[in-house]
Design a protein around this motif. Sequence first.
Motif, PDB file in Angstrom:
ATOM      1  N   TYR A   1       0.817  -1.228   0.000  1.00  0.00           N
ATOM      2  CA  TYR A   1       0.000   0.000   0.000  1.00  0.00           C
ATOM      3  C   TYR A   1       0.848   1.274   0.000  1.00  0.00           C
ATOM      4  CZ  TYR A   1      -3.461  -3.487   1.228  1.00  0.00           C
ATOM      5  OH  TYR A   1      -4.250  -4.611   1.231  1.00  0.00           O
ATOM      6  N   GLU A   2       2.019   1.200  -0.610  1.00  0.00           N
ATOM      7  CA  GLU A   2       2.810   2.411  -0.874  1.00  0.00           C
ATOM      8  C   GLU A   2       3.696   2.132  -2.073  1.00  0.00           C
ATOM      9  OE1 GLU A   2       6.045   3.765   1.548  1.00  0.00           O
ATOM     10  OE2 GLU A   2       6.464   1.777   2.356  1.00  0.00           O
ATOM     11  N   VAL A   3       3.987   3.181  -2.825  1.00  0.00           N
ATOM     12  CA  VAL A   3       4.910   3.045  -3.955  1.00  0.00           C
ATOM     13  C   VAL A   3       6.292   2.720  -3.411  1.00  0.00           C
ATOM     14  CG1 VAL A   3       6.007   4.240  -5.877  1.00  0.00           C
ATOM     15  CG2 VAL A   3       3.588   4.614  -5.399  1.00  0.00           C
ATOM     16  N   LEU A   4       6.843   1.601  -3.843  1.00  0.00           N
ATOM     17  CA  LEU A   4       8.108   1.112  -3.292  1.00  0.00           C
ATOM     18  C   LEU A   4       9.293   1.537  -4.154  1.00  0.00           C
ATOM     19  CD1 LEU A   4       7.075  -2.513  -2.257  1.00  0.00           C
ATOM     20  CD2 LEU A   4       7.263  -0.499  -0.809  1.00  0.00           C
ATOM     21  N   GLU A   5      10.393   1.824  -3.478  1.00  0.00           N
ATOM     22  CA  GLU A   5      11.627   2.151  -4.159  1.00  0.00           C
ATOM     23  C   GLU A   5      12.748   1.177  -3.844  1.00  0.00           C
ATOM     24  OE1 GLU A   5      11.898   4.335  -6.442  1.00  0.00           O
ATOM     25  OE2 GLU A   5       9.977   5.353  -6.177  1.00  0.00           O
ATOM     26  N   ALA A   6      12.614   0.400  -2.765  1.00  0.00           N
ATOM     27  CA  ALA A   6      13.693  -0.517  -2.392  1.00  0.00           C
ATOM     28  C   ALA A   6      13.134  -1.683  -1.598  1.00  0.00           C
ATOM     29  CB  ALA A   6      14.757   0.210  -1.564  1.00  0.00           C
ATOM     30  N   VAL A   7      13.730  -2.855  -1.815  1.00  0.00           N
ATOM     31  CA  VAL A   7      13.458  -4.041  -1.018  1.00  0.00           C
ATOM     32  C   VAL A   7      14.795  -4.715  -0.739  1.00  0.00           C
ATOM     33  CG1 VAL A   7      13.088  -5.526  -3.046  1.00  0.00           C
ATOM     34  CG2 VAL A   7      12.096  -6.160  -0.846  1.00  0.00           C
ATOM     35  N   THR A   8      14.964  -5.204   0.480  1.00  0.00           N
ATOM     36  CA  THR A   8      16.219  -5.861   0.846  1.00  0.00           C
ATOM     37  C   THR A   8      15.907  -7.016   1.783  1.00  0.00           C
ATOM     38  OG1 THR A   8      18.434  -5.531   1.771  1.00  0.00           O
ATOM     39  CG2 THR A   8      16.642  -4.273   2.762  1.00  0.00           C
ATOM     40  N   ILE A   9      16.730  -8.046   1.719  1.00  0.00           N
ATOM     41  CA  ILE A   9      16.540  -9.259   2.499  1.00  0.00           C
ATOM     42  C   ILE A   9      17.165  -9.099   3.886  1.00  0.00           C
ATOM     43  CG2 ILE A   9      17.144 -11.712   2.631  1.00  0.00           C
ATOM     44  CD1 ILE A   9      15.161 -11.397   0.526  1.00  0.00           C
ATOM     45  N   VAL A  10      16.545  -9.684   4.900  1.00  0.00           N
ATOM     46  CA  VAL A  10      17.121  -9.738   6.243  1.00  0.00           C
ATOM     47  C   VAL A  10      17.993 -10.986   6.329  1.00  0.00           C
ATOM     48  CG1 VAL A  10      16.637  -9.907   8.695  1.00  0.00           C
ATOM     49  CG2 VAL A  10      15.156  -8.519   7.231  1.00  0.00           C
ATOM     50  N   SER A  11      19.293 -10.781   6.486  1.00  0.00           N
ATOM     51  CA  SER A  11      20.237 -11.897   6.508  1.00  0.00           C
ATOM     52  C   SER A  11      20.184 -12.610   7.853  1.00  0.00           C
ATOM     53  CB  SER A  11      21.663 -11.402   6.242  1.00  0.00           C
ATOM     54  OG  SER A  11      21.722 -10.714   5.012  1.00  0.00           O
TER      55      SER A  11
END
Length: 850
Positions: A560-570
């Motif tokens: 429900y928001e325009v996304l600019e970044a996604v990253t994995i939790v190591s």
Amino acid sequence: MAPQSLKKNYRCSRSLKQFYSGGPFIVSSDGSFIVCACGDAINIVEASDSSVKSTIEGESDTLTALALSPDDKLLFSAGHSRQIRVWDLETLKCIRTWKGHEGPVMGMACHASGGLLATAGADRKVLVWDVDGGFCTHYFKGHKGVVLSVLFHPDANKNILISGSDDATVRVWDLMAKNTEKKCLAILDKHFSAVSSIALSEDGLTLLTAGRDKVVNVWDLHDYSCKTTVATYEVLEAVTTVSSGSPFASFIASLDQKSKKKKTPSQETHFITLGERGVVRIWKSEGSVCFYEQKSSDITVSSDDEESKRGFTAAAMLPSNGGLLCVTADQQFFIYSVVENVEEPELVLSKRLVGYNEEISDMKFLGDEEQFLAVATNLEEVRVYDVATMSCSYVLAGHKEVVLSLDTCVSSPGNVLVVTGSKDKTGHEGPVMGMACHASGGLLATAGADRKVLVWDVDGGFCTHYFKGHKGVVSSILFHPDANKNILISGSDDATVRVWDLMAKNTEKKCLAILDKHFSAVSSIALSGDGLTLLTAGRDKVVNVWDLHDYSCKTTVATYEVLEAVTIVSSGSPFASFVASLDQKSKKKKASSQETHFITLGERGVVRIWKSEGAVCLYEQKSSDITVSSDDEESKRGFTAAAMLPSDRGLLCVTADQQFFIYSVVENVEEPELVLSKRLVGYNEEISDMKFLGDEEQFLAVATNLEEVRVYDVATMSCSYVLAGHKEVVLSLDTCVSSSGNVLVVTGSKDKTLVTRGLVGSTLLLVILALALTVPYFGYVLSLTGSLVSVTIAVILPCAFYVKICWDGMSKFTRAANVVFVVFGCVLGVLGSFDSSKLLVNKLVRVHGN
């Protein structure tokens, strides 16, 4: 010794010049020469070395059709002028001319006897002419479109004429029919698009028709029934039959023997098709079987533009087993022959005749005896000619733009190399939007605004892989973390993610998968630590979780928001411990090992942590650490990128106003919390004022060209906190000490709050004076509102503004006193208004009661 004298006059021993510019052509009955259209002229070209024997100059008429008499003594030509000309090839003189059609002549054919000439016209008519007399003997009409091709039956005793049209029909005409009899013997209407080519079998019993509807229809001329329809899955331009006893027939017999282990029945028809794909294919009518297909096209195509893809436009079987002549859209003649002196016969390109070379920019002799000539023309390729035959031996392709220069050099092993210079830009044809380095460090992948993905050798600086397929700007790119898995992943504005195979050869499939679950641009991609799960975030406000085993979408998470970044939790990081504590608190059980936890950032400017299973948001910041003072929607600043810092240093987030936020997990409390541990300001704009703060001046307050004041730690020069609240640029700042001993920062801004209030107050005063002079009983009305207004201005507003501005530096007693003053002022205002109302009502009663 006397110096050797040089010749002053030279004779051209051999020449390379253009002889074909596209359009009609015809091959002689013995295959020794080809008659070609070259602009307004007609060239007679030797088939052996492409030398021009003679030229017939035209009369500024674009040629549309050519034909030869069976004995090759007469040449027939026609063009847009509708004039049909007969040429004597011995004297090159025009011996006869006439007109008949009402439009251009699109095709010609000469009868086996040599006495009749058939013409197909754009006026939808088919006419037959007496060659000697120049008069029309037959007039056939019935086609509903342009007639493209015409063909006499090869048996001179069978007076049949066949025509094909772009009305998707083929008509068979009876040449012996009288005016009162039926002239059209049959209408063959199995096509759904223009008929581009017609051909008859050697025995004259079978007719083949090829169309732009991507099929070949096989017809029985006994009853004009359609024996079979062969789907070729390409737009066809030519079809030709295979004659018995030719090398092609032996080639087909070997292929048939290999596939079926039995002899080919004599009644079967074998034919060859050519079209837009630029490959030669051999078919068998029985079963619609494709016996043979070239693995790749011999036509070099450098441009990615769909319209510039070059295929074959025409074809003809050369007599005397001379091979198959194919004409390309870029004015080349390919002659294919069957090589039989090998274990498996193969179709090879034995000769390439280039009809049109355009402007020649450079050339160079090659070979020990200079038997080859490399020529750079106004094309993206270099053509290498055999000087003896002047045929093109091979083509050097690879450039994307016109080749301007060429030269030769000798490599260290002693090989002669051809070096070419071109107009094409090195690398991408637009801005590079993303980069990624391979785990080995030897390869660099780049994503371009030109919709391409390129992979480069870091040491050599040359392109090793060229991937195309995206329909939009490629914005993100990522190598698989395992160096042994040669996989590259790219995300694009076309809402797709593509997985590329770095080990694929040129002839193999390069794109392993197209992931198309997004509905808007893909802004970020990330891989799990084990390399088995792919996450893709888009501006469609979702994150898709993919399984890289079968490239299936495991789940879609709506954010429900325009996304600019996604990253994995190591795993093993403080963030993983933080997630585990959150998961334990929410579910009261340990998180599953196959679950994927990831972090998203976007336009809202908050950090959120998710779990893929169930699409659950485990954590969300209560408020954004990004200060926004403007109410304009476009000026709302969010996060634009993010990355996990190595060695457990935290999460690095980049804001739209050039700041770096580093978030860390504080674990030395009962409940772990995500905190902003460091703020790095990348751009400060113009500095208008500054002031040291603290007992030891360990902080520096800076006023820049913004609506806020940033306070920096002098030791680390990181931004410790931000003072926000103004609506316009802060111009000045200073410090003062409050009565309680607290240090206050006082700021002056461009915002015009006081000026606006002064203008409003003055305007109201003028309005009140005007009303007092004109409105009856205004004194009582003024007394009604005056008490409330005076109390508001004198008591309520000053106390309220003081509380708003100095709330952080006020003591509890001061806060309570101001609240009491505000309440007391409200009570006074209400009481004063009540008394004034009573006075006004009493006055009205006294006046109007009397």
